[in-house]
Motif scaffolding. Structure first.
Motif, PDB file in Angstrom:
ATOM      1  N   ALA A 135     -42.128  -9.610  47.121  1.00  0.00           N
ATOM      2  CA  ALA A 135     -40.850  -9.266  46.503  1.00  0.00           C
ATOM      3  C   ALA A 135     -39.747  -9.164  47.551  1.00  0.00           C
ATOM      4  CB  ALA A 135     -40.979  -7.941  45.745  1.00  0.00           C
ATOM      5  N   TYR A 136     -40.100  -8.664  48.699  1.00  0.00           N
ATOM      6  CA  TYR A 136     -39.143  -8.498  49.806  1.00  0.00           C
ATOM      7  C   TYR A 136     -38.613  -9.865  50.253  1.00  0.00           C
ATOM      8  CZ  TYR A 136     -37.511  -6.793  54.411  1.00  0.00           C
ATOM      9  OH  TYR A 136     -36.768  -6.476  55.530  1.00  0.00           O
ATOM     10  N   PHE A 137     -39.545 -10.789  50.567  1.00  0.00           N
ATOM     11  CA  PHE A 137     -39.136 -12.133  50.975  1.00  0.00           C
ATOM     12  C   PHE A 137     -38.397 -12.838  49.837  1.00  0.00           C
ATOM     13  CE2 PHE A 137     -43.076 -12.341  53.935  1.00  0.00           C
ATOM     14  CZ  PHE A 137     -42.389 -11.679  54.930  1.00  0.00           C
ATOM     15  N   GLY A 138     -38.924 -12.693  48.620  1.00  0.00           N
ATOM     16  CA  GLY A 138     -38.367 -13.390  47.469  1.00  0.00           C
ATOM     17  C   GLY A 138     -36.923 -13.027  47.189  1.00  0.00           C
ATOM     18  N   ALA A 139     -36.578 -11.746  47.311  1.00  0.00           N
ATOM     19  CA  ALA A 139     -35.213 -11.303  47.054  1.00  0.00           C
ATOM     20  C   ALA A 139     -34.235 -11.942  48.040  1.00  0.00           C
ATOM     21  CB  ALA A 139     -35.134  -9.778  47.153  1.00  0.00           C
ATOM     22  N   MET A 140     -34.635 -12.019  49.296  1.00  0.00           N
ATOM     23  CA  MET A 140     -33.768 -12.621  50.302  1.00  0.00           C
ATOM     24  C   MET A 140     -33.652 -14.129  50.104  1.00  0.00           C
ATOM     25  SD  MET A 140     -34.825 -10.531  53.749  1.00  0.00           S
ATOM     26  CE  MET A 140     -33.518 -11.292  54.715  1.00  0.00           C
ATOM     27  N   LYS A 141     -34.762 -14.758  49.793  1.00  0.00           N
ATOM     28  CA  LYS A 141     -34.770 -16.205  49.597  1.00  0.00           C
ATOM     29  C   LYS A 141     -33.828 -16.623  48.462  1.00  0.00           C
ATOM     30  CE  LYS A 141     -36.354 -20.419  50.194  1.00  0.00           C
ATOM     31  NZ  LYS A 141     -35.947 -21.200  51.374  1.00  0.00           N
TER      32      LYS A 141
END
Length: 363
Positions: free
Chosen positions: A149-155
């Protein structure tokens, strides 16, 4: 104040730079291209635009900014936004952000993207207490389940490449870099840089290159190896056998700004950089820092530390260090520096790499 007009390098120095620069090879890491496989690692309060620009000029294939707080960006902190500055002459620059909250990181990424970096990098490697205690830096490696979720939000927030710099794990009992890399791949990150130590090691002990090479062999993402590449001989040896797609140098270039170029010196070749060459580099850095800020105090603080680092290994450096830190005027500091380096003609630089250097944390 000393004249800060940028003057060309001497013919002797420029010819060495040109010769060695021609031996570098461009690389592609996902959607990000670099001018060589030797990159400058992000370092706190060091990797500002003037130093990054100088390192690109001296053979670094790409650079990454110092770690920048997502909260400082989102709160509109003036000093934090100053850290986002990119010099228009920089070619291969990534901006590195840190923070524990995915939404805050996503918002900060959007702001950072406006500065036109080549990529946004996530700091998951910083071991210092003030970052880790708030859940940022290497503390993020404690709970990989949250990283999707952390990576996904930034992506989702940006349309330029997203990358990450990690450690091998939190401690020896939780080596989980491989798991983190696979999550990063699933979320669409372009590459990963791995520092070969755990968080609990800080910058002590030795980087685990056996583990780094194993990770590079199995990694679904291009992998950059980082740790203990302090001399050009170490870099050459690692380049000759590594399975990593690139190498990242941090502390090495602080004492030897020519390390990127020297890594392309061929066996038996009579080529070296003199104390006069070092002073030319210091002059160039002074010019870039003077462009970057008009505050003489900031110029002095920045120049002092780089001058002293570059002087390490030369004869008489202890006395010179004392002079530098007791000279309050910037112009006088540059004159003392010129006298020191120009008085070293024919004398060799010899650094004891077994002694601790920058082990208190820098990014």
């Amino acid at each position: 104040m000393t004249n800060t007009t940028r003057t060309p390098f001497s013919k002797q120095l420029q010819s060495k730079i040109d010769l060695l620069s021609k031996r570098t090879t461009k690389i592609q890491m996902g959607d990000v291209s670099f001018d060589s496989p030797l990159l400058l690692a992000p370092m706190s309060a060091i990797c500002i635009a003037p130093f990054r620009l100088l390192m690109e000029e001296l053979g670094a294939g790409g650079t990454v900014s110092e770690l920048i707080s997502c909260h400082g960006i989102n709160y509109g902190n003036e000093k934090t936004h100053q850290m986002l500055r990119i010099d228009p002459r920089e070619k291969n620059i990534g901006i590195q952000l840190f923070g524990e909250d995915p939404e805050a990181m996503a918002r900060a990424s959007e702001v950072a993207q406006e500065r036109n970096p080549k990529f946004i990098d996530i700091n998951m490697g910083c071991p210092v207490r003030k970052v880790v205690s708030k859940g940022g830096g290497s503390a993020l490696m404690k709970d990989p389940k949250k990283l999707g979720a952390y990576f996904g939000a930034m992506k989702k927030a940006i349309n330029i490449p997203l990358t990450v710099k990690i450690r091998t794990g939190w401690d020896e009992e939780s080596i989980n870099a491989q798991e983190v890399i696979h999550i990063a791949k699933e979320e669409g990150l372009e590459f990963v840089a791995v520092h070969g130590r755990t968080r609990t090691q800080q910058y002590k002990g030795r980087a685990n290159w056996e583990l780094l090479e194993n990770l590079a062999t199995t990694s679904p993402l291009p992998l950059i190896g980082n740790g203990d590449l302090h001399t050009h001989k170490q870099v050459q040896e690692r380049l000759s056998k590594t399975t990593c797609q690139a190498l990242m140098l941090g502390r090495g270039p602080l004492r030897n700004p020519f390390i990127f170029l020297e890594s392309y010196i061929q066996e038996g070749e009579d080529l070296s950089f003199s104390s006069r060459d070092y002073f030319e580099i210091i002059q160039r850095l002074y010019h870039y820092i003077s462009e970057y800020t008009e505050r003489e105090r900031t110029q002095l603080v920045q120049m002092r530390k780089h001058i002293v680092w570059m002087a390490q290994g030369f004869p008489g450096v202890a006395q010179f260090r004392g002079q530098i830190f007791t000279t309050p005027d910037l112009g006088d500091t540059m004159k003392v520096t010129e006298d020191f380096f120009m008085g070293l003609e024919g004398k060799d630089k010899n650094i004891n790499h077994d002694e601790a250097f920058m082990t208190s944390g820098h990014g």
